[in-house]
Design an enzyme around this catalytic site. Sequence first.
Site, PDB file in Angstrom:
ATOM      1  NE  ARG A 127      -2.743   0.015   3.471  1.00 13.67           N
ATOM      2  CZ  ARG A 127      -3.623   0.361   4.390  1.00 13.67           C
ATOM      3  NH1 ARG A 127      -4.912   0.268   4.139  1.00 13.67           N
ATOM      4  NH2 ARG A 127      -3.230   0.801   5.569  1.00 13.67           N
TER       5      ARG A 127
ATOM      6  CB  THR B 149      -2.588   7.079  -2.659  1.00 18.16           C
ATOM      7  OG1 THR B 149      -1.885   5.834  -2.854  1.00 18.16           O
ATOM      8  CG2 THR B 149      -1.804   8.209  -3.308  1.00 18.16           C
TER       9      THR B 149
ATOM     10  CG  ASP C   9       2.125  -2.971   9.132  1.00 19.64           C
ATOM     11  OD1 ASP C   9       2.441  -4.124   8.745  1.00 19.64           O
ATOM     12  OD2 ASP C   9       2.154  -1.986   8.385  1.00 19.64           O
TER      13      ASP C   9
ATOM     14  CG  ASP D 168       5.805  -3.316  10.098  1.00 22.78           C
ATOM     15  OD1 ASP D 168       6.599  -3.709   9.226  1.00 22.78           O
ATOM     16  OD2 ASP D 168       5.382  -2.142  10.163  1.00 22.78           O
TER      17      ASP D 168
END
Length: 209
Positions: free
Chosen positions: A104, A108, A200, A203
Amino acid sequence: MSTLHIVDHPMVQHKLSMMRCKETTTKDFRQLLNEISLLMGYEVTRDLPLDPIGIETPLEKMTGYEISGKKVAIVPILRAGLGMVDGLVSLMPVAKIGHIGLYRDEETHNPVFYYCKMPPDIDQRFVILVDPMLATGGSACDAIAKLKSYGCKNIRMMCLVSAPEGVSRVQETHPDVDIYTAALDRCLNENAYILPGLGDAGDRIFGTK
Ligand code: PRP
Ligand code: URA
């Protein structure tokens, strides 16, 4: 319209809550994701068609069953989808594995494509597309479009945590693709992260933050 399946099995919910906890270590997060993926794989494959086969037990002949026709392919969306592969492979050791690389864009939130490699007969297979997080749905929609460009006709999406926005987007863009998720969370925040979510996923799986 495709169906949203929420896998609310107590074992899955228990393990997911452990994963959400911010104190959970990388090692435990990875292990729990493996375990949940195997359990969810059981639901995703629940209605695979069977063919009768003749077998012989040590005592007599009988009719058993084997998964018919199309075989399975597991396709993780890189990176975080990799964390769901081992659990599914322990359930389906002969499955082939394709990869789709998307990340991603931080500004944006749109997916950026960087890699794709599929088994040659992917169009003949029952495809389980895996990614722990379904947030805006942009990555899932692009990955499904890529699979369809290879001729895939039988695709299911398996995620861990989904946002309503992502579910709606996938259902509207790809109404033929059922979604299996362990949780449907509340909403997205201003950075398009799922709330309450688990942070995340990439991560946390790989220990990169
Ligand atoms: C995360 C996640 C999904 C995507 C979901 O990946 O694993 O692929 O974001 O967001 P979306 O529904 O809004 O598209 P990320 O882009 O962080 O890449 P990574 O797996 O390499 O960390
Ligand atoms: N990607 C993640 O890893 N987590 C989110 O909450 C949203 C996208």
